[in-house]
Scaffold this motif. Structure first.
Motif, short mmCIF file in Angstrom:
data_model
loop_
_atom_site.label_atom_id
_atom_site.label_comp_id
_atom_site.label_asym_id
_atom_site.label_seq_id
_atom_site.Cartn_x
_atom_site.Cartn_y
_atom_site.Cartn_z
N GLN A 7 1.13 4.47 5.13
CA GLN A 7 0.92 3.04 4.98
C GLN A 7 2.29 2.36 4.87
OE1 GLN A 7 -1.78 1.46 5.40
NE2 GLN A 7 -3.29 3.09 5.21
N PRO A 8 2.47 1.19 5.41
CA PRO A 8 1.44 0.31 5.93
C PRO A 8 1.13 0.52 7.41
CG PRO A 8 3.49 -0.89 5.86
CD PRO A 8 3.76 0.49 5.27
N PHE A 9 1.76 1.53 8.06
CA PHE A 9 1.52 1.72 9.49
C PHE A 9 0.04 1.88 9.82
CE2 PHE A 9 0.73 4.27 13.23
CZ PHE A 9 1.46 3.59 14.20
N ALA A 10 -0.67 2.71 9.09
CA ALA A 10 -2.08 3.00 9.43
C ALA A 10 -2.90 1.71 9.46
CB ALA A 10 -2.66 4.01 8.45
N ARG A 11 -2.68 0.84 8.47
CA ARG A 11 -3.40 -0.43 8.43
C ARG A 11 -2.93 -1.35 9.56
NH1 ARG A 11 -1.50 -4.87 6.42
NH2 ARG A 11 0.01 -3.81 5.10
N LEU A 12 -1.62 -1.47 9.73
CA LEU A 12 -1.08 -2.34 10.77
C LEU A 12 -1.45 -1.85 12.16
CD1 LEU A 12 2.46 -3.02 9.29
CD2 LEU A 12 0.56 -4.65 9.49
N ASP A 13 -1.57 -0.55 12.32
CA ASP A 13 -1.93 0.01 13.63
C ASP A 13 -3.33 -0.46 14.04
OD1 ASP A 13 -1.36 1.53 15.91
OD2 ASP A 13 -2.37 3.29 15.09
N GLN A 14 -4.23 -0.49 13.08
CA GLN A 14 -5.61 -0.89 13.40
C GLN A 14 -5.80 -2.41 13.44
OE1 GLN A 14 -8.12 1.38 10.72
NE2 GLN A 14 -8.29 2.97 12.27
N THR A 15 -4.93 -3.13 12.76
CA THR A 15 -5.10 -4.59 12.72
C THR A 15 -4.12 -5.35 13.59
OG1 THR A 15 -3.66 -4.82 10.78
CG2 THR A 15 -6.03 -4.50 10.37
N ARG A 16 -2.99 -4.74 13.95
CA ARG A 16 -1.97 -5.44 14.74
C ARG A 16 -1.54 -4.67 15.99
NH1 ARG A 16 -3.09 -8.04 10.74
NH2 ARG A 16 -1.90 -9.61 9.66
N ASP A 53 14.54 -1.50 3.95
CA ASP A 53 15.33 -0.30 4.11
C ASP A 53 14.73 0.58 5.21
OD1 ASP A 53 13.14 1.13 2.97
OD2 ASP A 53 14.00 0.97 0.97
N GLU A 54 15.45 1.64 5.55
CA GLU A 54 15.03 2.51 6.65
C GLU A 54 13.70 3.21 6.37
OE1 GLU A 54 16.76 5.99 9.60
OE2 GLU A 54 17.76 5.65 7.67
N LYS A 55 13.52 3.71 5.17
CA LYS A 55 12.28 4.42 4.83
C LYS A 55 11.07 3.50 4.98
CE LYS A 55 10.05 6.99 1.09
NZ LYS A 55 10.21 7.52 -0.27
N THR A 56 11.18 2.28 4.48
CA THR A 56 10.08 1.33 4.58
C THR A 56 9.81 0.97 6.04
OG1 THR A 56 10.68 0.43 2.42
CG2 THR A 56 9.24 -0.92 3.80
N LEU A 57 10.88 0.79 6.82
CA LEU A 57 10.70 0.49 8.23
C LEU A 57 9.99 1.63 8.95
CD1 LEU A 57 11.23 -1.46 10.60
CD2 LEU A 57 13.41 -0.25 10.96
N ALA A 58 10.40 2.87 8.67
CA ALA A 58 9.78 4.03 9.30
C ALA A 58 8.30 4.13 8.94
CB ALA A 58 10.52 5.31 8.88
N LYS A 59 7.97 3.86 7.68
CA LYS A 59 6.56 3.90 7.26
C LYS A 59 5.76 2.73 7.84
CE LYS A 59 7.22 6.53 3.02
NZ LYS A 59 6.22 7.58 3.20
N THR A 60 6.45 1.68 8.26
CA THR A 60 5.80 0.50 8.81
C THR A 60 5.59 0.59 10.31
OG1 THR A 60 6.76 -0.87 7.06
CG2 THR A 60 5.95 -2.02 9.02
N VAL A 61 6.57 1.14 11.03
CA VAL A 61 6.49 1.10 12.50
C VAL A 61 6.28 2.46 13.16
CG1 VAL A 61 7.82 -1.03 12.62
CG2 VAL A 61 8.99 1.16 12.88
N VAL A 62 6.44 3.55 12.42
CA VAL A 62 6.22 4.88 12.98
C VAL A 62 4.99 5.53 12.35
CG1 VAL A 62 7.21 7.16 13.45
CG2 VAL A 62 8.69 5.13 13.45
N GLY A 63 5.01 5.66 11.03
CA GLY A 63 3.83 6.09 10.30
C GLY A 63 3.46 7.55 10.33
N SER A 64 4.28 8.40 10.95
CA SER A 64 3.91 9.81 10.99
C SER A 64 3.95 10.40 9.58
CB SER A 64 4.82 10.60 11.95
OG SER A 64 6.17 10.41 11.62
#
Length: 143
Positions: A116-125, A33-44
């Motif tokens: 999360q998960p942006f913060a983790r993905l940002d540092q690992t991917r 969904d949109e909320k999960t996508l936003a938390k995954t790729v934007v993370g603000s």
């Protein structure tokens, strides 16, 4: 012959362009969904929805332009006569991707993008991918 690094970075950039075009069209892939996508790729902090579709489209256009710069610099696109301008753009791209890659590890950036998960993905991917893109662009510039 075009350097392998140029081919690789163009493919990576075009895959990222495709993702942004999907999001500009309203897709939530790869999230549910949109909320999960936003938390995954934007993370603000506190993000609940994706930025506007226009924003995704603009990012796609800018990244497609970056791919064009690489191809033109390698002599495979019209505009090779503008070699000096493409070299300046290539150096700017190297700096932008380097700074974005390093930002993943700066506390101030972490404070702005804690979700999360942006913060983790940002540092690992995402951060490492930006650094790899910068390194590939540097190889293109030096080849």
């Amino acid at each position: 012959m075009m350097p392998f690094s140029a081919i690789l970075v163009v493919i990576v950039l075009l895959v990222i362009v495709l993702l942004h075009l999907l999001w500009a069209a309203g897709s939530h892939w790869p999230a549910v969904d949109e909320k999960t996508l936003a938390k995954t790729v934007v993370g603000s902090a506190g993000i609940q929805k994706m930025p506007s579709r226009l924003a995704s489209l603009i990012v796609a256009v800018v990244l497609a332009g970056a791919a064009h710069v690489v191809l033109a610099y390698a002599g495979l696109m019209p505009g090779f006569m503008l070699f000096r301008m493409y070299r300046i753009l290539l150096v700017a791209m190297i700096l932008v991707f380097s700074f974005r890659g390093l930002a993943a590890y700066i506390p101030q950036w972490r404070a702005m993008t804690p979700e999360q998960p942006f913060a983790r993905l940002d540092q690992t991917r995402y951060g490492p991918l930006c650094i790899v893109i910068a390194a590939l662009l540097l190889d293109v510039a030096l080849t």
